[in-house]
Design an enzyme around this catalytic site. Structure first.
Site, PDB file in Angstrom:
ATOM      1  N   GLY A  54       0.752  -1.266   0.232  1.00  0.00           N
ATOM      2  CA  GLY A  54       0.532  -0.006   0.053  1.00  0.00           C
ATOM      3  C   GLY A  54       0.911   1.080   0.475  1.00  0.00           C
ATOM      4  O   GLY A  54       1.887   1.012   0.285  1.00  0.00           O
ATOM      5  N   ARG A  67      -6.743  12.379   1.458  1.00  0.00           N
ATOM      6  CA  ARG A  67      -7.355  11.005   1.111  1.00  0.00           C
ATOM      7  C   ARG A  67      -7.690   9.846   0.198  1.00  0.00           C
ATOM      8  O   ARG A  67      -7.157   9.279  -0.067  1.00  0.00           O
ATOM      9  CB  ARG A  67      -8.181  10.773   2.946  1.00  0.00           C
ATOM     10  N   GLN A  99      -3.330  -7.135  -5.342  1.00  0.00           N
ATOM     11  CA  GLN A  99      -2.809  -8.593  -4.835  1.00  0.00           C
ATOM     12  C   GLN A  99      -3.768  -9.234  -4.360  1.00  0.00           C
ATOM     13  O   GLN A  99      -4.054 -10.516  -4.351  1.00  0.00           O
ATOM     14  CB  GLN A  99      -2.306  -7.556  -2.880  1.00  0.00           C
ATOM     15  N   ASN A 151      -3.209   1.245   5.273  1.00  0.00           N
ATOM     16  CA  ASN A 151      -3.928   1.998   5.739  1.00  0.00           C
ATOM     17  C   ASN A 151      -4.949   2.852   4.370  1.00  0.00           C
ATOM     18  O   ASN A 151      -3.242   2.696   3.384  1.00  0.00           O
ATOM     19  CB  ASN A 151      -3.310   3.067   6.166  1.00  0.00           C
ATOM     20  N   ASP A 169      -7.639  -0.406  18.062  1.00  0.00           N
ATOM     21  CA  ASP A 169      -8.221   1.064  18.518  1.00  0.00           C
ATOM     22  C   ASP A 169      -9.544  -0.228  18.980  1.00  0.00           C
ATOM     23  O   ASP A 169      -9.651   0.065  19.960  1.00  0.00           O
ATOM     24  CB  ASP A 169      -8.707   0.691  17.358  1.00  0.00           C
ATOM     25  N   ARG A 183      -7.988  -1.160  22.355  1.00  0.00           N
ATOM     26  CA  ARG A 183      -8.213   0.356  22.968  1.00  0.00           C
ATOM     27  C   ARG A 183      -9.857   0.175  23.630  1.00  0.00           C
ATOM     28  O   ARG A 183      -9.830   0.828  25.119  1.00  0.00           O
ATOM     29  CB  ARG A 183      -7.961   0.826  22.548  1.00  0.00           C
ATOM     30  N   HIS A 214      -7.728   3.862  11.533  1.00  0.00           N
ATOM     31  CA  HIS A 214      -6.899   4.386  12.482  1.00  0.00           C
ATOM     32  C   HIS A 214      -6.748   6.140  12.129  1.00  0.00           C
ATOM     33  O   HIS A 214      -5.827   6.351  11.713  1.00  0.00           O
ATOM     34  CB  HIS A 214      -5.394   4.023  12.266  1.00  0.00           C
TER      35      HIS A 214
END
Length: 170
Positions: A4, A13, A27, A46, A74, A77, A102
């Site tokens: 990536g 983004r 892939q 990401n 995350d 957490r 994330h």
């Protein structure tokens, strides 16, 4: 799934997304063609959730339950914060969802979360105070950003030298 393109300074983004879609299509097509149908896949690049969705779409023979991604950090957490708040073991907290990637755009969702208590399964929403429910997503996000920034700062420090009391990035 390590491949990536990382998001670089100044990139939107959407720019990183368009690069990664083409990388991931290639892939995942290879996985679809050559991987065992019971293989386990960890998505690292990401935006991990989006890349996991691309994997699911282009490698449909791999069961969804066999696909995970680094948003797991995350998720763990979030489980930890809920278990601490409710004073239960982390393994007793179920069905917490992390929406988004994330970053500050993620949303830890407890709408379907349950916890096993001595009185059976209970909804996390019914066990936490309303004010905590509004603070909780931000606690989870801020902790993630702190970890990310600490890691970035640590990497920066690895490339800094001090000569005659002056810091140089090298």
């Amino acid at each position: 799934m390590l491949g990536g393109s990382p998001r670089k300074e100044g990139m939107e983004r959407k720019d990183v997304m368009s690069k990664n879609v083409s990388i991931y299509k290639a892939q995942t097509s290879a996985l679809e063609e050559h991987a065992a149908s019971d293989c386990k896949v960890v998505v690292v690049a990401n935006p991990v959730n989006t890349n996991a969705l691309i994997l699911k779409e282009f490698a449909p023979s791999i069961p969804e339950k066999n696909i995970t991604c680094l948003t797991r950090l995350d998720h763990n957490r979030a489980l930890g914060q809920i278990s601490e708040k409710l004073n239960v073991h982390v393994s007793d907290v179920k069905n917490v969802i992390i929406w988004g990637n994330h970053s500050s755009t993620q949303y830890p969702d407890v709408n379907h979360a349950t916890v096993t208590t001595s009185n059976g399964h209970k909804s996390v929403r019914e066990l936490v105070a309303d004010d905590w429910e509004h603070e909780y997503p931000w606690e989870c996000i801020v902790m993630g950003l702190m970890v990310f920034n600490l890691a970035s700062f640590t990497l920066f420090l690895l490339h800094v030298t001090k000569q005659n009391g002056i810091l140089y990035k090298g």
